[in-house]
Design an enzyme around this catalytic site. Structure first.
Site, PDB file in Angstrom:
ATOM      1  N   ALA A  52       0.817  -1.220   0.000  1.00 16.13           N
ATOM      2  CA  ALA A  52       0.000   0.000   0.000  1.00 16.13           C
ATOM      3  C   ALA A  52       0.846   1.263   0.000  1.00 16.13           C
ATOM      4  CB  ALA A  52      -0.912   0.003   1.230  1.00 16.13           C
ATOM      5  N   CYS A  53       2.010   1.194   0.576  1.00 15.33           N
ATOM      6  CA  CYS A  53       2.816   2.380   0.865  1.00 15.33           C
ATOM      7  C   CYS A  53       3.646   2.826  -0.340  1.00 15.33           C
ATOM      8  CB  CYS A  53       3.738   2.072   2.040  1.00 15.33           C
ATOM      9  SG  CYS A  53       4.950   3.358   2.383  1.00 15.33           S
TER      10      CYS A  53
END
Length: 325
Positions: A52-53
């Protein structure tokens, strides 16, 4: 991307309503030279990331493009950032996630306390871990990608040796463009999205789009940010742009324009990078969308995740993907 050692993990703004990103705490460097504290070795170092990052995504891309997958292992956390921070999960329960096979940790925070029992700041990813010294080398993505870029060439297959995304002759220009893109785009979307005051939000949102307009102009004349060569500057920006329409436009209210309809040159550039061999598999849109829309309950309390993944990045580009680096 981070979680906090003390208190509410969803409160990242200051009293002035502005979001202030934490400075990374672990800043050592793996070096391919005798006597280095952290010498370059095959299978000694391990990456901890979140799909996600965007900051962790940078490291996955460089690891892929440099042929380091058999040299540096990787563990992937659950997309949901909970009260205890980033958590490991079985891929049977959360496809794409992994358990921590190196340290047996349940949470990323355990690695920070193993490296420093007195640690009191946020628990961020990525983390580059030294399996011999049992400690964190670095949690600063911009420095990790430079280690991966040069320090492990001795161990990769011949076709990957000498590939660099930070060439000597372009370093000054890369550093300059990284500076304003980081402040106004990479971090700018967060400064808009996590603002708790109208003035702070509007100032940062308009700053995002002023820079996107500037980037659109650059890419109208160049294939990549600095010409015909793919560099670190492109990779750092790509991980923000690929998240822009599905997340930052709505969730962070950066909604003056969309990449898919308002920036044809940025869209072409995004597709060209996405279609390079190996890049697509580093983009996990399920993890990306579920993380933002389900973790930031101060913004999206019902945790409803939108359907759209943004523009179709598989649509063929005019120039066939090759190796422009």
């Amino acid at each position: 991307m981070s979680s906090s050692a003390s208190g509410n993990i969803t409160k990242w703004h200051s009293k002035d309503g502005q979001f202030h990103r934490q400075v990374s705490s672990f800043r050592d460097f793996v070096e391919a030279k005798p006597g280095a504290r952290f010498p370059a070795e095959a299978n000694r170092y391990h990456l901890y990331v979140s799909y996600a990052c965007p900051w962790a995504h940078r490291t996955l891309i460089v690891r892929k493009l440099k042929g380091l997958e058999s040299i540096i292992g990787v563990s992937v956390v659950h997309y949901l950032l909970g009260p205890n921070g980033w958590e490991f999960a079985s891929p049977d329960d959360v496809p794409g996630a992994t358990l921590d096979e190196v340290n047996g940790a349940k949470y990323i925070r355990e690695l920070y306390f193993k490296a420093n029992p007195d640690y009191s700041a946020r628990f961020t990813v990525p983390v580059l871990w030294d399996k011999k010294q049992h400690t964190i080398v670095s949690n600063e993505s911009s420095e990790i990608i430079r280690m991966l870029n040069t320090e492990f060439d001795e161990f990769v297959e011949p076709e990957y040796r000498g590939i660099t995304f930070y060439p000597e002759e372009l370093r000054e220009k890369i550093d300059e463009i990284n500076g304003w893109i980081y402040d106004t785009v990479n971090n700018g979307v967060y400064k808009a999205g996590f603002a708790s005051a109208q003035d702070a939000y509007e100032t940062n949102c308009r700053g995002v789009f002023a820079s996107l307009d500037r980037i659109e102009g650059i890419l109208a004349e160049n294939e990549f940010l600095l010409g015909s060569r793919l560099t670190e500057a492109d990779l750092r920006l790509f991980t923000t742009i690929v998240r822009f329409d599905p997340v930052y436009h709505g969730h962070f209210k950066c909604n003056i324009k969309q990449i898919g309809t308002g920036y044809p040159n940025i869209l072409r550039w995004t597709r060209e990078i996405y279609q390079l061999p190996g890049i697509k598999e580093t983009v996990n849109m399920e993890h990306i969308k579920k993380h933002y829309y389900m973790s930031h309950t101060q913004i999206n309390p019902l945790q409803i995740v939108p359907v759209s993944n943004g523009p179709d990045l598989d649509k063929p580009v005019a120039k066939p993907p090759s190796r422009p680096y």
